[in-house]
Scaffold this motif. Structure first.
Motif, mmCIF file in Angstrom:
data_model
loop_
_atom_site.group_PDB
_atom_site.id
_atom_site.type_symbol
_atom_site.label_atom_id
_atom_site.label_comp_id
_atom_site.label_asym_id
_atom_site.label_seq_id
_atom_site.Cartn_x
_atom_site.Cartn_y
_atom_site.Cartn_z
ATOM 1 N N ASN A 8 9.633 6.822 5.724
ATOM 2 C CA ASN A 8 9.570 5.407 6.073
ATOM 3 C C ASN A 8 8.654 5.105 7.245
ATOM 4 O OD1 ASN A 8 11.554 3.474 4.536
ATOM 5 N ND2 ASN A 8 12.632 5.424 4.705
ATOM 6 N N VAL A 9 8.646 5.965 8.258
ATOM 7 C CA VAL A 9 7.909 5.630 9.480
ATOM 8 C C VAL A 9 6.860 6.665 9.866
ATOM 9 C CG1 VAL A 9 9.899 4.353 10.337
ATOM 10 C CG2 VAL A 9 9.585 6.712 11.052
ATOM 11 N N PHE A 140 3.978 -2.796 5.765
ATOM 12 C CA PHE A 140 4.400 -4.190 5.633
ATOM 13 C C PHE A 140 5.921 -4.308 5.649
ATOM 14 C CE2 PHE A 140 0.219 -4.784 3.230
ATOM 15 C CZ PHE A 140 -0.436 -5.226 4.376
ATOM 16 N N ASN A 141 6.597 -3.320 5.082
ATOM 17 C CA ASN A 141 8.049 -3.338 5.118
ATOM 18 C C ASN A 141 8.550 -3.205 6.555
ATOM 19 O OD1 ASN A 141 10.392 -3.396 3.238
ATOM 20 N ND2 ASN A 141 10.901 -1.471 4.260
ATOM 21 N N LEU A 142 7.917 -2.321 7.318
ATOM 22 C CA LEU A 142 8.283 -2.156 8.728
ATOM 23 C C LEU A 142 7.950 -3.405 9.540
ATOM 24 C CD1 LEU A 142 7.069 1.516 9.194
ATOM 25 C CD2 LEU A 142 9.431 0.711 9.495
ATOM 26 N N GLU A 143 6.864 -4.067 9.189
ATOM 27 C CA GLU A 143 6.507 -5.316 9.881
ATOM 28 C C GLU A 143 7.589 -6.367 9.677
ATOM 29 O OE1 GLU A 143 4.514 -9.384 9.142
ATOM 30 O OE2 GLU A 143 4.431 -7.816 7.622
ATOM 31 N N PHE A 266 15.356 0.449 2.988
ATOM 32 C CA PHE A 266 15.661 0.971 1.655
ATOM 33 C C PHE A 266 14.960 0.179 0.550
ATOM 34 C CE2 PHE A 266 19.217 2.120 4.378
ATOM 35 C CZ PHE A 266 19.374 3.466 4.108
ATOM 36 N N VAL A 267 14.355 -0.963 0.913
ATOM 37 C CA VAL A 267 13.760 -1.839 -0.099
ATOM 38 C C VAL A 267 12.591 -1.185 -0.833
ATOM 39 C CG1 VAL A 267 12.470 -3.997 -0.424
ATOM 40 C CG2 VAL A 267 14.599 -3.991 0.885
ATOM 41 N N ASN A 321 4.842 -9.597 -1.252
ATOM 42 C CA ASN A 321 4.009 -10.695 -0.745
ATOM 43 C C ASN A 321 2.846 -10.161 0.078
ATOM 44 O OD1 ASN A 321 4.866 -13.191 -1.706
ATOM 45 N ND2 ASN A 321 6.500 -13.375 -0.219
ATOM 46 N N ALA A 322 3.149 -9.284 1.030
ATOM 47 C CA ALA A 322 2.101 -8.742 1.892
ATOM 48 C C ALA A 322 1.133 -7.855 1.116
ATOM 49 C CB ALA A 322 2.738 -7.957 3.036
ATOM 50 N N GLN A 323 1.651 -7.073 0.161
ATOM 51 C CA GLN A 323 0.772 -6.212 -0.633
ATOM 52 C C GLN A 323 -0.206 -7.036 -1.471
ATOM 53 O OE1 GLN A 323 4.438 -3.660 -1.913
ATOM 54 N NE2 GLN A 323 2.600 -2.643 -2.687
#
Length: 407
Positions: A8-9, A140-143, A266-267, A321-323
Motif C-alpha cells: 500500500n505505501v 491516489f488512494n493514499l491521497e 483496502f479499496v 476518478n483520479a486514475q
C-alpha cells in the motif's frame, strides 16, 4: 502486515510523501469550510437562503481559482503555484476571523474559495509528475485517505472550537496552512520541466474543451459532487432544525472520515479488476441512497447510519476518478486538465448550498429525495459513458509519452 503495508505505501517517491503530508496538515486544520454555514446562521444571523448564497460565493471564487491554478501550474510550475496559494489562504482566513459585516464576509468567502481551490491542481499534477503510472492507483488512494484522515481530525476539533470561539476556528485554520507552506518551501522541489510546455500539446484550454470524453467524465463528477457536497453545506442546517448542535454534526462528519481511514487502504484490492465506470456507478448509487434517506432523518443515529452509505460511495469513487483524470490528461497539459476537473468542486460548492438552501427552506425534507435522485442519474450515465472512454484511453496509451521527472 509488513507485506500489506509494503503493497500500500512502499516504493513511492519522497516528493510524493512531502506533498501528501502538506495535504494532510491543511485538511486537519481545515475547519472553516466545515462550519461556514453554521457560522453565518448562528453567529451572523443569516437566513438559510442567504447563508446558501454567501457560501455559493465560495464556489464562484473556487471556479476562478481552479482555472487560474491550471494556467499557473503549467506556466509557473507546481511549487510556485502552491507557495502563492498557501500564502493567500493564510491572509484570507486571518481577515475572515475579524470581519463582521455580511457583505464583506461574502466577498472574503469568495476570495477564500479562489485561493483554496488553487493548491488542488498543482498538488495532483506534481504527484502525477513524480509517481510512475503503475503506482498511481496506490498514490491516489493514499491521497484520498490523507484528505479524510485530516477531515476526521478537523471534524472532531472544529465542533469544540466552534462552540468556544469562531475566531479561533479561523486562526487555527490559518496556522495549519502556514505549516503546510513551510513544508513546501523546505522540502518540495519543482517537478515541472521545460519540455512539458502547453504548446507541445497544442491549444491549452482549447485542447481541453475539445476532449469530449474528458468533459463528459467531468460532468458526471459534477453530478456526484453536488450530491456529496450536501454534507458540508446543507446538512448542518437540517441537523440544527432537528435540534442537533455543532458537536453532533462534527460526529457525523468524523464517522465518515473514520470509515474512510479504516477502510480506504483496502479499496484498491476490493475494486481491482473491476471496470472503472461500474465502480463509479455503484458509488453514485450508494451516495444517492444515503442522502435520499435523510428525508426521513430526525435523530442523530439516523444521520450516522445514512453517512455510512454515502461515505462508502465516496471511498469507492476516489481512486477511479483520479486514475481516469490522469489517463486522459496529456503530460504537457496536466495543470489545465486538473484545473478543469477541479472546477467540479467549486461548482458543486455553489450549486449545492445555493439550490439546497432554497429547497430546504421552501420544500423541506423532499430536498433530500431530489439530492438522492441525482446520484441515481449519475450512476446510469456512468454506465453509458464508460465503455467509449475506455476505448479512447486505450488509443492514448498506444501513443508515445514524453519522459517525466521523478524525484
Amino acid at each position: 502486515m509488513r507485506r500489506w503495508l509494503r503493497d500500500n505505501v512502499g516504493g513511492l517517491p519522497g516528493t510524493f510523501w512531502y506533498l501528501w503530508t502538506g495535504m494532510l496538515i491543511t485538511r486537519a486544520g481545515g475547519f472553516v469550510v466545515l462550519f461556514l454555514s453554521l457560522y453565518l446562521t448562528a453567529e451572523r444571523g443569516a437566513s438559510p437562503s442567504l447563508a446558501g448564497l454567501l457560501i455559493g460565493a465560495y464556489g464562484v471564487g473556487g471556479a476562478a481559482g481552479s482555472l487560474l491554478s491550471g494556467v499557473l501550474t503549467d506556466r509557473w510550475g507546481r511549487r510556485r503555484t502552491l507557495i502563492t496559494a498557501y500564502l493567500a489562504m493564510v491572509a484570507t482566513m486571518v481577515a475572515l476571523a475579524f470581519t463582521t459585516p455580511l457583505p464583506a464576509i461574502g466577498a472574503l468567502v469568495g476570495l477564500l474559495g479562489l485561493v483554496q481551490s488553487m493548491p488542488g491542481p498543482a498538488l495532483i499534477a506534481a504527484m502525477v509528475d513524480v509517481v510512475p503510472e503503475a503506482d498511481r492507483p496506490r498514490a491516489f488512494n493514499l491521497e484520498y485517505w490523507a484528505l479524510n484522515l485530516g477531515t476526521a481530525i478537523a471534524s472532531l476539533l472544529a465542533g469544540q472550537l466552534a462552540e468556544a470561539s469562531y475566531t479561533a476556528l479561523f486562526l487555527v485554520d490559518a496556522a495549519s496552512t502556514a505549516a503546510a507552506l513551510a513544508l513546501v518551501v523546505w522540502r518540495v522541489p519543482e517537478t515541472f520541466t521545460a519540455s512539458r510546455t502547453p504548446s507541445a500539446a497544442g491549444g491549452g484550454f482549447r485542447r481541453v474543451a475539445r476532449d469530449r470524453h474528458f468533459l463528459a467524465f467531468t460532468g458526471l463528477t459534477l453530478l456526484f459532487a453536488v450530491v456529496v457536497t450536501q454534507a458540508p453545506t446543507i446538512m448542518p442546517i437540517a441537523m440544527a432544525q432537528d435540534g442537533l448542535g455543532p458537536s453532533a454534526y462534527g460526529r457525523v462528519m468524523a464517522l465518515g472520515a473514520l470509515l474512510i481511514i479504516v477502510g480506504q487502504l483496502f479499496v484498491p484490492r476490493l475494486i481491482g479488476g473491476h471496470r472503472k465506470h461500474r465502480v463509479l456507478a455503484l458509488a453514485a448509487v450508494l451516495a444517492g441512497l444515503g442522502y435520499g434517506a435523510l428525508a426521513f432523518a430526525d435523530h442523530l443515529w439516523f444521520y450516522l447510519v445514512a453517512a455510512v452509505a454515502w461515505n462508502v460511495g465516496q471511498m469507492l469513487a476516489a481512486p477511479p476518478n483520479a486514475q481516469i483524470n490522469a489517463e486522459l490528461a496529456p503530460p504537457a497539459l496536466r495543470g489545465r486538465y486538473q484545473s478543469v476537473f477541479y472546477l467540479t468542486f467549486p461548482a458543486a460548492a455553489f450549486i449545492a448550498p445555493a439550490a439546497g438552501g432554497f429547497a430546504l427552506e421552501h420544500l423541506g425534507d423532499p430536498h433530500w429525495v431530489i439530492a438522492g435522485g441525482l446520484g441515481l442519474v449519475a450512476a446510469g450515465l456512468h454506465l453509458l459513458a464508460g465503455p467509449g472512454r475506455e476505448r479512447h484511453v486505450a488509443a492514448l496509451r498506444a501513443r508515445p509519452e514524453p519522459d517525466i521527472v521523478r524525484s
